[in-house]
Design a protein around this motif. Structure first.
Motif, short mmCIF file in Angstrom:
data_model
loop_
_atom_site.label_atom_id
_atom_site.label_comp_id
_atom_site.label_asym_id
_atom_site.label_seq_id
_atom_site.Cartn_x
_atom_site.Cartn_y
_atom_site.Cartn_z
N GLU A 176 -33.40 -19.24 -40.85
CA GLU A 176 -32.61 -20.38 -41.36
C GLU A 176 -33.09 -20.85 -42.74
OE1 GLU A 176 -29.73 -21.34 -39.96
OE2 GLU A 176 -30.23 -19.60 -38.74
N ASN A 177 -34.19 -20.33 -43.21
CA ASN A 177 -34.72 -20.69 -44.52
C ASN A 177 -33.73 -20.24 -45.60
OD1 ASN A 177 -36.24 -19.91 -47.08
ND2 ASN A 177 -37.74 -21.20 -46.01
N GLU A 178 -33.43 -21.11 -46.55
CA GLU A 178 -32.45 -20.81 -47.60
C GLU A 178 -32.86 -19.62 -48.46
OE1 GLU A 178 -29.32 -21.98 -47.85
OE2 GLU A 178 -29.83 -23.07 -46.00
N LEU A 179 -34.16 -19.47 -48.72
CA LEU A 179 -34.63 -18.34 -49.52
C LEU A 179 -34.41 -17.02 -48.77
CD1 LEU A 179 -37.98 -19.84 -50.90
CD2 LEU A 179 -35.73 -19.77 -52.02
N ALA B 8 -32.02 -13.83 -49.74
CA ALA B 8 -32.53 -12.45 -49.81
C ALA B 8 -31.71 -11.53 -48.92
CB ALA B 8 -34.00 -12.41 -49.42
N LEU B 9 -31.37 -11.98 -47.71
CA LEU B 9 -30.57 -11.16 -46.80
C LEU B 9 -29.17 -10.92 -47.35
CD1 LEU B 9 -31.70 -12.72 -43.39
CD2 LEU B 9 -32.20 -10.40 -44.23
N THR B 10 -28.58 -11.95 -47.94
CA THR B 10 -27.26 -11.82 -48.57
C THR B 10 -27.32 -10.80 -49.69
OG1 THR B 10 -26.66 -14.08 -47.98
CG2 THR B 10 -25.45 -13.08 -49.81
N GLU B 11 -28.37 -10.86 -50.50
CA GLU B 11 -28.52 -9.92 -51.61
C GLU B 11 -28.75 -8.50 -51.11
OE1 GLU B 11 -31.45 -11.59 -54.29
OE2 GLU B 11 -30.12 -13.25 -54.82
N HIS B 12 -29.49 -8.34 -50.02
CA HIS B 12 -29.68 -7.01 -49.43
C HIS B 12 -28.32 -6.44 -49.00
CE1 HIS B 12 -34.23 -7.05 -48.17
NE2 HIS B 12 -34.05 -7.26 -49.46
N ARG B 13 -27.52 -7.26 -48.32
CA ARG B 13 -26.19 -6.80 -47.88
C ARG B 13 -25.33 -6.42 -49.08
NH1 ARG B 13 -26.90 -10.99 -44.24
NH2 ARG B 13 -25.60 -12.40 -45.47
N ARG B 14 -25.37 -7.23 -50.11
CA ARG B 14 -24.57 -6.96 -51.31
C ARG B 14 -25.00 -5.65 -51.96
NH1 ARG B 14 -20.51 -6.84 -54.66
NH2 ARG B 14 -21.00 -7.23 -56.84
N PRO C 45 -44.01 -15.74 -53.19
CA PRO C 45 -44.99 -16.83 -53.27
C PRO C 45 -44.83 -17.84 -52.12
CG PRO C 45 -44.12 -16.37 -55.45
CD PRO C 45 -43.29 -15.56 -54.47
N GLU C 46 -43.60 -18.12 -51.73
CA GLU C 46 -43.36 -19.04 -50.62
C GLU C 46 -43.87 -18.46 -49.31
OE1 GLU C 46 -42.40 -22.64 -49.02
OE2 GLU C 46 -42.44 -22.08 -51.14
N ILE C 47 -43.60 -17.18 -49.08
CA ILE C 47 -44.08 -16.51 -47.86
C ILE C 47 -45.60 -16.51 -47.85
CG2 ILE C 47 -44.30 -14.23 -46.76
CD1 ILE C 47 -41.30 -13.79 -47.56
N GLN C 48 -46.19 -16.19 -48.98
CA GLN C 48 -47.65 -16.14 -49.07
C GLN C 48 -48.27 -17.50 -48.79
OE1 GLN C 48 -49.17 -13.57 -52.17
NE2 GLN C 48 -50.71 -15.09 -52.68
N LYS C 49 -47.58 -18.56 -49.21
CA LYS C 49 -48.08 -19.92 -49.01
C LYS C 49 -48.16 -20.30 -47.52
CE LYS C 49 -45.78 -22.45 -51.97
NZ LYS C 49 -44.95 -23.53 -52.51
#
Length: 154
Positions: free
Chosen positions: A72-75, A79-85, A120-124
């Motif tokens: 549900e995270n917007e980031l 990313a998933l939308t961009e992968h599909r595209r 960076p967000e994931i790493q945080k």
């Protein structure tokens, strides 16, 4: 003044190296265009790269990396939308020149987003246990390029 780049945790470094190869794909497409290479030659390389490098990379990210934040995270949604595209673009067989141009541009933007914002967000928020699990799961092979047609060097 630019913010100092964040040091990438060693568990995520192989993914960042794979991103580098994705940026090189965008560069190779641009180089092919500037050298007036037949788009079918560029497309053959791009398709090979997609099958051998991008699909496995997307699978690792979608299965093991993005879940650190949650679906549900917007980031992650972006990313998933961009992968599909990107997958749809690689499947598009209408106009190689137009499609390759979109792939080149969108792949580069996507990689920059993941490197500068998402990772960076994931790493945080990732725990040491999660990062160790990524290291165990993702042991990439040495990058093997397809040099049967090095159109970008022509």
């Amino acid at each position: 003044m630019q913010p100092k780049p964040q040091k990438r945790h060693k568990a995520l470094q192989p993914l960042s190296r794979e991103h580098h190869h994705g940026l090189l794909l965008s560069w190779k497409i641009r180089a092919g265009f500037s050298k007036k290479i037949d788009p079918k030659r560029i497309r053959a390389y791009a398709d090979w790269f997609f099958e051998n490098h991008l699909i496995p990379h997307f699978e690792i990210e979608e299965t093991h990396i993005f879940s650190i934040l949650n679906t549900e995270n917007e980031l992650v949604k972006r990313a998933l939308t961009e992968h599909r595209r990107l997958k749809r673009l690689f499947e598009d067989r209408e106009d190689d020149l137009k499609t390759l141009s979109k792939i080149e541009e969108e792949l580069e933007q996507h990689i920059r987003f993941e490197e500068r914002v998402l990772f960076p967000e994931i790493q945080k928020v990732a725990t040491e246990a999660q990062l160790r699990q990524i290291e165990i799961i993702h042991q990439p092979e040495k990058f093997e390029d397809n040099e049967s047609d090095v159109f970008w060097k022509s």
